[in-house]
Scaffold this motif. Sequence first.
Motif, PDB file in Angstrom:
ATOM      1  N   UNK A   1     -73.173  42.401  26.853  1.00 51.47           N
ATOM      2  CA  UNK A   1     -73.809  41.120  27.152  1.00 51.47           C
ATOM      3  C   UNK A   1     -73.464  40.051  26.123  1.00 51.47           C
ATOM      4  N   UNK A   2     -73.324  40.425  24.872  1.00 50.55           N
ATOM      5  CA  UNK A   2     -73.104  39.438  23.816  1.00 50.55           C
ATOM      6  C   UNK A   2     -71.688  38.876  23.829  1.00 50.55           C
ATOM      7  N   UNK A   3     -70.780  39.501  24.566  1.00 53.34           N
ATOM      8  CA  UNK A   3     -69.406  38.998  24.638  1.00 53.34           C
ATOM      9  C   UNK A   3     -69.324  37.692  25.423  1.00 53.34           C
ATOM     10  N   UNK A   4     -70.276  37.427  26.302  1.00 54.20           N
ATOM     11  CA  UNK A   4     -70.260  36.201  27.098  1.00 54.20           C
ATOM     12  C   UNK A   4     -71.460  35.317  26.850  1.00 54.20           C
ATOM     13  N   UNK A   5     -72.126  35.506  25.715  1.00 54.13           N
ATOM     14  CA  UNK A   5     -73.354  34.764  25.408  1.00 54.13           C
ATOM     15  C   UNK A   5     -73.116  33.276  25.250  1.00 54.13           C
ATOM     16  N   UNK A   6     -74.128  32.511  25.668  1.00 49.80           N
ATOM     17  CA  UNK A   6     -74.188  31.085  25.381  1.00 49.80           C
ATOM     18  C   UNK A   6     -75.539  30.825  24.740  1.00 49.80           C
ATOM     19  N   UNK A   7     -75.759  29.611  24.280  1.00 49.61           N
ATOM     20  CA  UNK A   7     -77.047  29.270  23.675  1.00 49.61           C
ATOM     21  C   UNK A   7     -78.068  28.827  24.703  1.00 49.61           C
ATOM     22  N   UNK A   8     -77.663  28.739  25.970  1.00 51.51           N
ATOM     23  CA  UNK A   8     -78.584  28.317  27.014  1.00 51.51           C
ATOM     24  C   UNK A   8     -79.562  29.437  27.318  1.00 51.51           C
ATOM     25  N   UNK A   9     -80.795  29.065  27.597  1.00 55.89           N
ATOM     26  CA  UNK A   9     -81.821  30.030  27.942  1.00 55.89           C
ATOM     27  C   UNK A   9     -82.222  29.773  29.387  1.00 55.89           C
ATOM     28  N   UNK A  10     -82.321  30.810  30.175  1.00 53.48           N
ATOM     29  CA  UNK A  10     -82.681  30.659  31.575  1.00 53.48           C
ATOM     30  C   UNK A  10     -83.953  31.427  31.836  1.00 53.48           C
TER      31      UNK A  10
ATOM     32  N   UNK B   1     -79.217  32.505  27.131  1.00 56.40           N
ATOM     33  CA  UNK B   1     -78.239  33.232  27.904  1.00 56.40           C
ATOM     34  C   UNK B   1     -78.234  32.660  29.309  1.00 56.40           C
ATOM     35  N   UNK B   2     -77.085  32.444  29.852  1.00 55.99           N
ATOM     36  CA  UNK B   2     -76.969  31.890  31.185  1.00 55.99           C
ATOM     37  C   UNK B   2     -77.190  32.980  32.222  1.00 55.99           C
ATOM     38  N   UNK B   3     -77.968  32.659  33.234  1.00 62.81           N
ATOM     39  CA  UNK B   3     -78.207  33.606  34.311  1.00 62.81           C
ATOM     40  C   UNK B   3     -76.925  33.725  35.127  1.00 62.81           C
ATOM     41  N   UNK B   4     -76.541  34.938  35.460  1.00 62.13           N
ATOM     42  CA  UNK B   4     -75.287  35.163  36.154  1.00 62.13           C
ATOM     43  C   UNK B   4     -75.543  35.684  37.560  1.00 62.13           C
ATOM     44  N   UNK B   5     -75.044  34.964  38.540  1.00 64.53           N
ATOM     45  CA  UNK B   5     -75.072  35.440  39.923  1.00 64.53           C
ATOM     46  C   UNK B   5     -76.476  35.696  40.444  1.00 64.53           C
TER      47      UNK B   5
ATOM     48  N   UNK C   1     -87.533  34.019  28.905  1.00 66.92           N
ATOM     49  CA  UNK C   1     -87.052  35.318  29.387  1.00 66.92           C
ATOM     50  C   UNK C   1     -85.538  35.279  29.539  1.00 66.92           C
ATOM     51  N   UNK C   2     -84.939  36.443  29.368  1.00 69.65           N
ATOM     52  CA  UNK C   2     -83.492  36.612  29.548  1.00 69.65           C
ATOM     53  C   UNK C   2     -83.252  37.809  30.452  1.00 69.65           C
ATOM     54  N   UNK C   3     -82.238  37.675  31.295  1.00 64.51           N
ATOM     55  CA  UNK C   3     -81.861  38.769  32.183  1.00 64.51           C
ATOM     56  C   UNK C   3     -80.709  39.540  31.566  1.00 64.51           C
ATOM     57  N   UNK C   4     -80.808  40.863  31.576  1.00 60.71           N
ATOM     58  CA  UNK C   4     -79.766  41.743  31.060  1.00 60.71           C
ATOM     59  C   UNK C   4     -79.356  42.706  32.169  1.00 60.71           C
ATOM     60  N   UNK C   5     -78.075  42.854  32.365  1.00 62.82           N
ATOM     61  CA  UNK C   5     -77.562  43.838  33.312  1.00 62.82           C
ATOM     62  C   UNK C   5     -77.453  45.191  32.619  1.00 62.82           C
ATOM     63  N   UNK C   6     -77.774  46.234  33.335  1.00 61.06           N
ATOM     64  CA  UNK C   6     -77.693  47.584  32.776  1.00 61.06           C
ATOM     65  C   UNK C   6     -76.285  47.872  32.257  1.00 61.06           C
TER      66      UNK C   6
END
Length: 133
Positions: free
Chosen positions: A122-131, A1-5, A103-108
């Motif tokens: 969260x799964x609507x914008x998922x990618x295979x990248x891990x951050x 999952x790509x880290x966002x912001x 580890x993956x970051x999830x927004x509430x």
Amino acid sequence: MTQRGADTDAEGFWLYDLKVETVIGDRPPVCRHIAGESFRVEGENLVFEPGQKVSMYALAALLPLLPAKQRETSAQDWMTTDAEIACPDPHCGGRFRITRTGRRFFRHSETTGLPDKRGTPYWAGETDEDTSP
């Protein structure tokens, strides 16, 4: 999952990705456990590669532990230090090694069911990248 912001603990939380691998202890297995078979835990998902299997009875014993293993724990907590879980059959030598792999970051707002807090899942914008930090 790509880290966002600028992800902060106030906006969300981190979960560890896990690998759960079958290992054989000092006694032979009596259940169908094949050393090396595995699956991954990514967020709320169990991910199996083609041909990988796990006993539903063993999985039932593992499932309650996986969310706790995904979370940050104290260095002295047994959830941090103990990595192998025994098969629930007391006569079986099969074990399951749980390894934190990233580890993956999830927004509430992406994971809640509360209507007034809800955003895009969260799964609507998922990618295979891990951050991992």
